[in-house]
Motif scaffolding. Structure first.
Motif, PDB file in Angstrom:
ATOM      1  N   SER A  48       0.771  -1.239   0.000  1.00  0.00           N
ATOM      2  CA  SER A  48       0.000   0.000   0.000  1.00  0.00           C
ATOM      3  C   SER A  48       0.806   1.295   0.000  1.00  0.00           C
ATOM      4  CB  SER A  48      -0.926   0.037   1.222  1.00  0.00           C
ATOM      5  OG  SER A  48      -1.766  -1.077   1.235  1.00  0.00           O
ATOM      6  N   CYS A  49       1.999   1.297   0.544  1.00  0.00           N
ATOM      7  CA  CYS A  49       2.731   2.551   0.768  1.00  0.00           C
ATOM      8  C   CYS A  49       4.028   2.661  -0.030  1.00  0.00           C
ATOM      9  CB  CYS A  49       3.095   2.690   2.250  1.00  0.00           C
ATOM     10  SG  CYS A  49       1.756   2.418   3.404  1.00  0.00           S
ATOM     11  N   ARG A  50       4.698   1.553  -0.174  1.00  0.00           N
ATOM     12  CA  ARG A  50       6.069   1.529  -0.695  1.00  0.00           C
ATOM     13  C   ARG A  50       6.224   2.165  -2.072  1.00  0.00           C
ATOM     14  NH1 ARG A  50       9.221  -3.033  -3.214  1.00  0.00           N
ATOM     15  NH2 ARG A  50      11.405  -2.569  -2.773  1.00  0.00           N
ATOM     16  N   ALA A  51       5.310   1.897  -2.975  1.00  0.00           N
ATOM     17  CA  ALA A  51       5.459   2.380  -4.347  1.00  0.00           C
ATOM     18  C   ALA A  51       5.639   3.893  -4.403  1.00  0.00           C
ATOM     19  CB  ALA A  51       4.265   1.954  -5.192  1.00  0.00           C
ATOM     20  N   CYS A  52       4.896   4.617  -3.611  1.00  0.00           N
ATOM     21  CA  CYS A  52       5.009   6.085  -3.630  1.00  0.00           C
ATOM     22  C   CYS A  52       6.028   6.608  -2.625  1.00  0.00           C
ATOM     23  CB  CYS A  52       3.656   6.729  -3.349  1.00  0.00           C
ATOM     24  SG  CYS A  52       2.448   6.433  -4.652  1.00  0.00           S
ATOM     25  N   HIS A  53       6.028   6.046  -1.425  1.00  0.00           N
ATOM     26  CA  HIS A  53       6.872   6.615  -0.378  1.00  0.00           C
ATOM     27  C   HIS A  53       8.340   6.205  -0.481  1.00  0.00           C
ATOM     28  CE1 HIS A  53       3.901   8.881   1.847  1.00  0.00           C
ATOM     29  NE2 HIS A  53       3.052   7.911   1.554  1.00  0.00           N
ATOM     30  N   ALA A  54       8.650   5.094  -1.078  1.00  0.00           N
ATOM     31  CA  ALA A  54      10.060   4.723  -1.257  1.00  0.00           C
ATOM     32  C   ALA A  54      10.697   5.524  -2.384  1.00  0.00           C
ATOM     33  CB  ALA A  54      10.199   3.229  -1.515  1.00  0.00           C
ATOM     34  N   THR A  55       9.892   5.959  -3.326  1.00  0.00           N
ATOM     35  CA  THR A  55      10.423   6.677  -4.487  1.00  0.00           C
ATOM     36  C   THR A  55      10.128   8.171  -4.461  1.00  0.00           C
ATOM     37  OG1 THR A  55       8.413   6.286  -5.777  1.00  0.00           O
ATOM     38  CG2 THR A  55      10.158   4.616  -5.922  1.00  0.00           C
ATOM     39  N   ALA A  56       9.374   8.621  -3.474  1.00  0.00           N
ATOM     40  CA  ALA A  56       8.944  10.023  -3.360  1.00  0.00           C
ATOM     41  C   ALA A  56       8.100  10.430  -4.576  1.00  0.00           C
ATOM     42  CB  ALA A  56      10.130  10.965  -3.161  1.00  0.00           C
ATOM     43  N   ALA A  57       7.350   9.483  -5.110  1.00  0.00           N
ATOM     44  CA  ALA A  57       6.509   9.743  -6.276  1.00  0.00           C
ATOM     45  C   ALA A  57       5.416  10.751  -5.941  1.00  0.00           C
ATOM     46  CB  ALA A  57       5.874   8.442  -6.773  1.00  0.00           C
ATOM     47  N   GLY A  58       5.185  11.659  -6.835  1.00  0.00           N
ATOM     48  CA  GLY A  58       4.115  12.634  -6.679  1.00  0.00           C
ATOM     49  C   GLY A  58       4.278  13.549  -5.466  1.00  0.00           C
ATOM     50  N   GLY A  59       5.506  13.669  -4.978  1.00  0.00           N
ATOM     51  CA  GLY A  59       5.739  14.517  -3.818  1.00  0.00           C
ATOM     52  C   GLY A  59       5.519  13.834  -2.485  1.00  0.00           C
ATOM     53  N   ALA A  60       5.299  12.525  -2.510  1.00  0.00           N
ATOM     54  CA  ALA A  60       5.137  11.791  -1.251  1.00  0.00           C
ATOM     55  C   ALA A  60       6.428  11.885  -0.454  1.00  0.00           C
ATOM     56  CB  ALA A  60       4.809  10.320  -1.533  1.00  0.00           C
ATOM     57  N   PRO A  61       6.335  12.066   0.863  1.00  0.00           N
ATOM     58  CA  PRO A  61       7.563  12.101   1.654  1.00  0.00           C
ATOM     59  C   PRO A  61       8.224  10.722   1.654  1.00  0.00           C
ATOM     60  CG  PRO A  61       5.644  12.098   3.086  1.00  0.00           C
ATOM     61  CD  PRO A  61       5.140  12.233   1.685  1.00  0.00           C
ATOM     62  N   ARG A  62       9.514  10.705   1.343  1.00  0.00           N
ATOM     63  CA  ARG A  62      10.219   9.438   1.218  1.00  0.00           C
ATOM     64  C   ARG A  62      10.355   8.741   2.568  1.00  0.00           C
ATOM     65  NH1 ARG A  62      14.846   9.564  -2.657  1.00  0.00           N
ATOM     66  NH2 ARG A  62      13.121   9.142  -4.051  1.00  0.00           N
ATOM     67  N   THR A  63      10.130   7.454   2.563  1.00  0.00           N
ATOM     68  CA  THR A  63      10.319   6.620   3.742  1.00  0.00           C
ATOM     69  C   THR A  63      11.736   6.808   4.277  1.00  0.00           C
ATOM     70  OG1 THR A  63       8.742   4.978   2.950  1.00  0.00           O
ATOM     71  CG2 THR A  63      10.343   4.230   4.580  1.00  0.00           C
ATOM     72  N   GLY A  64      11.823   7.043   5.588  1.00  0.00           N
ATOM     73  CA  GLY A  64      13.111   7.171   6.240  1.00  0.00           C
ATOM     74  C   GLY A  64      13.705   8.561   6.246  1.00  0.00           C
ATOM     75  N   SER A  65      13.030   9.520   5.621  1.00  0.00           N
ATOM     76  CA  SER A  65      13.552  10.878   5.548  1.00  0.00           C
ATOM     77  C   SER A  65      12.951  11.758   6.638  1.00  0.00           C
ATOM     78  CB  SER A  65      13.258  11.489   4.177  1.00  0.00           C
ATOM     79  OG  SER A  65      13.591  12.863   4.194  1.00  0.00           O
ATOM     80  N   ALA A  66      13.725  11.998   7.684  1.00  0.00           N
ATOM     81  CA  ALA A  66      13.257  12.873   8.761  1.00  0.00           C
ATOM     82  C   ALA A  66      12.947  14.261   8.208  1.00  0.00           C
ATOM     83  CB  ALA A  66      14.300  12.952   9.868  1.00  0.00           C
ATOM     84  N   MET A  67      13.770  14.725   7.273  1.00  0.00           N
ATOM     85  CA  MET A  67      13.575  16.061   6.704  1.00  0.00           C
ATOM     86  C   MET A  67      12.244  16.146   5.939  1.00  0.00           C
ATOM     87  SD  MET A  67      16.119  18.335   4.322  1.00  0.00           S
ATOM     88  CE  MET A  67      16.249  17.116   3.040  1.00  0.00           C
TER      89      MET A  67
END
Length: 121
Positions: A48-67
């Motif tokens: 459910s999450c990895r496709a967008c959040h691991a790649t920051a697709a569409g401006g999604a905040p990247r997994t693991g990025s505190a910033m």
């Protein structure tokens, strides 16, 4: 003169690339390798999450990025969970996890917003 404009243009282009970056310095390879320790949560993240959040697709905040997550976390976990449930900007309602509970959504957000522990090896 043309060289000056070319150099200025390249400098502006490089600066612009970083300004809207939601990766927060975490590489896609690193983000793609991350998964929650809990196997059930890892399965939900993967589907459910990895496709967008691991790649920051569409401006999604990247997994693991505190910033990338800092400004979102400042709104409070309740707001983030509400945005996940109802959908927010480019994220669809429930973040593509139609059967996730509120507790699971909260745990997924906490996982994605936590920087990876670096190996000392």
């Amino acid at each position: 003169m043309n060289r000056l404009f070319l150099c200025m243009g390249l400098a502006l282009l490089v600066a612009a690339c970083g300004s809207s970056d939601s990766s927060g310095g975490i590489s896609p390879a690193k983000a793609l390798s991350m998964a929650p320790a809990d196997p059930d949560l890892a399965e939900l993240y993967q589907s459910s999450c990895r496709a967008c959040h691991a790649t920051a697709a569409g401006g999604a905040p990247r997994t693991g990025s505190a910033m990338a997550w800092r400004s979102r976390l400042a709104k409070g976990m309740s707001t983030l969970v509400d945005h996940t449930i109802t959908g927010f900007q480019g994220m669809p309602p429930m973040g593509l996890c139609s059967d996730c509970s509120e507790a699971e959504l909260r745990a997924l957000i906490e996982f994605m917003a936590t920087p990876p522990v670096e190996d000392d090896a």
